[in-house]
Design a protein around this motif. Sequence first.
Motif, short mmCIF file in Angstrom:
data_model
loop_
_atom_site.label_atom_id
_atom_site.label_comp_id
_atom_site.label_asym_id
_atom_site.label_seq_id
_atom_site.Cartn_x
_atom_site.Cartn_y
_atom_site.Cartn_z
N GLY A 98 0.80 -1.22 0.00
CA GLY A 98 0.00 0.00 0.00
C GLY A 98 0.83 1.27 0.00
O GLY A 98 0.29 2.36 0.15
N VAL A 134 -5.90 0.65 3.12
CA VAL A 134 -4.44 0.60 3.31
C VAL A 134 -4.06 0.41 4.77
O VAL A 134 -3.12 -0.33 5.08
CB VAL A 134 -3.74 1.82 2.67
CG1 VAL A 134 -4.07 3.11 3.42
CG2 VAL A 134 -2.25 1.61 2.59
N ARG A 184 0.15 3.26 -5.18
CA ARG A 184 -1.17 2.92 -5.71
C ARG A 184 -1.00 2.52 -7.18
O ARG A 184 -0.25 3.16 -7.91
CB ARG A 184 -2.11 4.11 -5.63
CG ARG A 184 -2.43 4.48 -4.21
CD ARG A 184 -3.35 5.67 -4.16
NE ARG A 184 -4.23 5.45 -3.05
CZ ARG A 184 -5.52 5.77 -3.05
NH1 ARG A 184 -6.04 6.36 -4.09
NH2 ARG A 184 -6.26 5.50 -2.01
N GLN A 205 -1.73 -2.62 6.10
CA GLN A 205 -0.47 -2.38 6.80
C GLN A 205 -0.50 -2.88 8.24
O GLN A 205 0.54 -3.18 8.81
CB GLN A 205 -0.11 -0.90 6.72
CG GLN A 205 0.26 -0.52 5.30
CD GLN A 205 0.55 0.95 5.09
OE1 GLN A 205 0.34 1.77 5.97
NE2 GLN A 205 1.03 1.29 3.91
N THR A 259 -5.83 -2.51 -1.29
CA THR A 259 -4.76 -1.59 -0.87
C THR A 259 -5.09 -0.12 -1.15
O THR A 259 -4.45 0.75 -0.59
CB THR A 259 -3.42 -1.94 -1.53
OG1 THR A 259 -3.56 -1.86 -2.96
CG2 THR A 259 -2.94 -3.32 -1.12
N ARG A 260 -6.07 0.14 -2.00
CA ARG A 260 -6.46 1.54 -2.25
C ARG A 260 -7.35 2.08 -1.13
O ARG A 260 -7.11 3.16 -0.61
CB ARG A 260 -7.23 1.67 -3.56
CG ARG A 260 -6.41 1.60 -4.80
CD ARG A 260 -7.35 1.79 -5.98
NE ARG A 260 -6.73 1.40 -7.22
CZ ARG A 260 -6.26 2.26 -8.11
NH1 ARG A 260 -6.30 3.54 -7.88
NH2 ARG A 260 -5.73 1.82 -9.23
#
Length: 162
Positions: A59, A79, A62, A83, A75-76
């Motif tokens: 992340g 995030v 992008r 993480q 991950t967008r």
Amino acid sequence: MAEADTPLRFTEVSKSFARGPARVQALDRLEITLQAGTVTGLLGPDGAGKTTLMRLATGLLRPDTGTVTVLGADTRSQVNTVQGEIGYMPQRFGLYEDLTVQENLDLYADLQGLSRKDARARQQELLKLTALGPFGARRSGALSGGMKQKLGLACALLRAPQ
């Protein structure tokens, strides 16, 4: 394949970077689905996109197009969730060289939201695993390259990643 069986999925992922007036395509419509319980090697020549792939998976970057999901989280849009579930150790030493080994471990434990009790127990386990125990009071900048790598790994694994 069930979500629990796919800890990492890249779907039609592309990423490019500006280099002067031109663009360099690092990844082009990448499709990867990793299965849980497997070990996967990421090999390729310089400039093949390995670091870009890892930064997308954590992340830190992008994708231009496509989606990256880690443990079912996008991950967008998720995030922080991603993480919070992974451990990432960058290629270069990213710790504070003016802090001691123990101070770096304490700082990263605080950043990861570990309680003092949980942090101490995990730190002792990792100091033993990495053989850094005798060096807790040494400034990180005075460690050898290999010992810095071990400290970076210990900091990345303080909160046991999935």
